[in-house]
Design an enzyme around this catalytic site. Structure first.
Site, PDB file in Angstrom:
ATOM      1  N   HIS A 260       0.816  -1.206   0.000  1.00 55.08           N
ATOM      2  CA  HIS A 260       0.000   0.000   0.000  1.00 55.08           C
ATOM      3  C   HIS A 260       0.854   1.262   0.000  1.00 55.08           C
ATOM      4  CE1 HIS A 260       0.579   1.013   4.345  1.00 55.08           C
ATOM      5  NE2 HIS A 260       0.686  -0.295   4.487  1.00 55.08           N
TER       6      HIS A 260
ATOM      7  N   CYS B 214       2.307  -5.339   6.998  1.00 50.76           N
ATOM      8  CA  CYS B 214       2.052  -5.008   5.594  1.00 50.76           C
ATOM      9  C   CYS B 214       3.211  -4.185   5.033  1.00 50.76           C
ATOM     10  CB  CYS B 214       0.730  -4.272   5.448  1.00 50.76           C
ATOM     11  SG  CYS B 214      -0.701  -5.342   5.734  1.00 50.76           S
TER      12      CYS B 214
END
Length: 529
Positions: free
Chosen positions: A417, A436
């Site tokens: 992301h 992440c």
């Protein structure tokens, strides 16, 4: 089949081999008189050279086989046992070359074997024997990656440095830096270990040869040429490239070549697990390097289509897992659904101290009935902690996922992301996330994975990222994503080393040492063990 030979083969786990390769009246590796054929000698030579691939020749009984083959005119029973032993040693070697010696799932890797590219070792060996060239079998078994061969060459170079006199004496402590009080070596200063430092840098190829003598004697200075050599060394070891060696640079300089040999060998083992490029494009994140690369297949071979820095999971508590999956979706202007662990440890305690933080940072709570709340109360927070309500952050400039999220569904709930915290990309060590992976250039990554979706122009991608309204787009075709862990790589002809931030190399090394003796492949006939 002689009973003792059968027992010996079964003890080695050769049941499948016995089923497919019954002992022939004329063994494959010997002539009628019991003399080793040239192919047998070539096989032993290849097994002895297993260390050039970072493998251990003793795993294949190379020296014992060489000794046994040297005996002329052996009895039929011994020849039959040796024939089986040499066949199994070669098959084991070929399988190790392609798939490695340890299941990656035992050492922190979630790679699925079916994705790695199968190898029919028996067929490869038979074809090489028919062609009279066993080196062909080795060539067909190694991972078809340019990086693999480059690391093999680096392995040989560092082997030549093992025992080098430049590492027989420790580097003295660095002088105290006048401006900051820390121990640093500044340009133009003197240092008792200058000659030893120069010898190490010359041996490693960072300092031009035949320049070491200028750094002998008490009057030698840390000059510009040596500064540039240190900068090259720092760049190859993931350090701050300033030409001013401090504690971290000195620690990397202290690593002996034989330790680097082990590190390169572990990198070769990991490359054997790495899923191969099986589509037009693939995204690979190398955790210790903190780098993402997008590979694509062109008419001229595989090239790097995009490359960028990444931020990965914190080493202490939130290590990013290793696996391979397919990127199937892109979410523009995404919501961030705050994981319960982060909510419990960080967000809810903050909201208890400062309830206004909820709306100020764009958070909202989705209740059990689907209602949306932008004001905090104790009941709602209790529901969040119990998993009965969802804490999420709306799309916008404060959103932790930035303007885009790259989704490859997996049981670990890991994704790539964007991020508003771009300053962290300037750090040398970038393990700051909860698992992440944050990407430095999300627009470039989106363009790379959406190349076969012409309607998604750069302008349209930028607009969707900044719109503030969540939109999910299915990728066509999906793009494989590999989260890898390799601490030694060759880039632009130079070998680079990275810290074992998650301890996976130590884990792999321990697993290799702990293998059962049978798994290591004792290929000696029963009477010689």
């Amino acid at each position: 089949m002689h009973r003792s030979i059968r027992r010996w083969c079964l003890a080695l786990g050769l049941g499948p081999l016995l089923a497919g390769l019954a002992l022939a009246a004329q063994p494959a590796w010997f002539d009628a008189a019991g003399h080793a054929r040239p192919e047998a000698l070539q096989a032993v030579s290849l097994l002895r050279a297993a260390d050039t691939h970072g493998l251990d020749p003793s795993d294949y009984g190379a020296e014992h086989l060489a000794e046994a083959l040297g005996k002329a005119g052996q009895p039929a029973q011994a020849v039959s046992g040796l024939d089986q032993a040499l066949t199994e040693a070669m098959l084991r070697y070929l399988r190790h070359l392609r798939h490695g010696r340890v299941d990656p799932r035992q050492v922190g890797g979630g790679f699925r074997p079916s994705r790695q590219g199968g190898l029919d070792a028996q067929a490869v060996l038979q074809e090489a024997l028919a062609a009279g060239d066993l080196a062909q079998a080795v060539h067909r078994s190694v991972p078809p990656l340019g990086q693999y061969e480059q690391l093999r060459q680096a392995l040989q170079h560092y082997r030549t440095l093992t025992g080098h006199p430049a590492w027989q004496q420790a580097l003295p402590a660095l002088p105290v830096r006048a401006t900051a009080g820390a121990r640093k070596l500044e340009p133009g200063s003197r240092y008792a270990g200058l000659h030893l430092l120069a010898r190490r840098l010359e041996a490693l190829g960072d300092l031009p040869p035949r320049t070491v003598s200028r750094y002998e004697g008490d009057d030698a200075l840390y000059d510009d040429e040596l500064v540039q050599a240190v900068r090259r060394f720092q760049q190859r070891h993931g350090l701050t490239v300033d030409g001013v060696p401090g504690r971290q640079t000195l620690a990397q300089l202290a690593v002996k070549p034989d330790e680097r040999v082990v590190q390169i060998g572990l990198a070769l083992e990991r490359l054997r697990w790495t899923p191969l490029l099986q589509s037009r494009r693939m995204v690979v994140v190398n955790i210790p390097e903190f780098v993402l690369r997008g590979y694509e297949l062109t008419d001229r071979g595989i090239r790097v289509g995009t490359e960028m820095r990444v931020i990965v999971g914190k080493a202490a508590r939130h290590a990013t897992p290793l696996f391979d999956e397919e990127m199937r979706f892109i979410e523009f202007s995404p919501y961030w659904n705050v994981p319960r662990s982060i909510a419990a440890d960080e967000t809810v305690p903050r909201l208890l101290r400062d309830p206004g933080h909820l709306d100020r940072m764009g958070y909202e709570i989705v209740g059990r009935d689907g209602s949306i709340h932008r004001l905090v109360n104790d009941e709602l927070l209790a529901d969040v902690l119990a998993g009965r309500a969802l804490l999420r952050q709306r799309p916008g400039p404060e959103n932790a996922l930035g303007g885009i999220k790259f989704v490859f569904p997996n049981r670990e709930h890991i994704f790539l992301h964007d991020t508003p915290a771009v300053s962290l990309f300037r750090r040398d060590r970038r393990d700051f996330s909860h698992g992440c992976i944050r990407v430095e250039d999300p627009l470039a990554l989106a363009r790379f994975v959406m190349q076969e979706m012409p309607a998604w122009t750069e302008a349209r991608i930028v607009e969707a990222m900044g719109r503030g309204e969540s939109q999910t787009v299915r990728l066509s075709p999906p793009v494989p994503v590999v989260i890898a862990y390799i601490t030694a790589l060759v880039k632009d002809g130079q070998v680079h080393f990275f810290d074992d931030i998650y301890g996976h190399d130590r884990m792999l090394q321990a697993a290799l040492k702990a293998r059962e003796p049978g798994a290591r492949g004792d290929t000696r006939p029963a009477g010689q063990r």
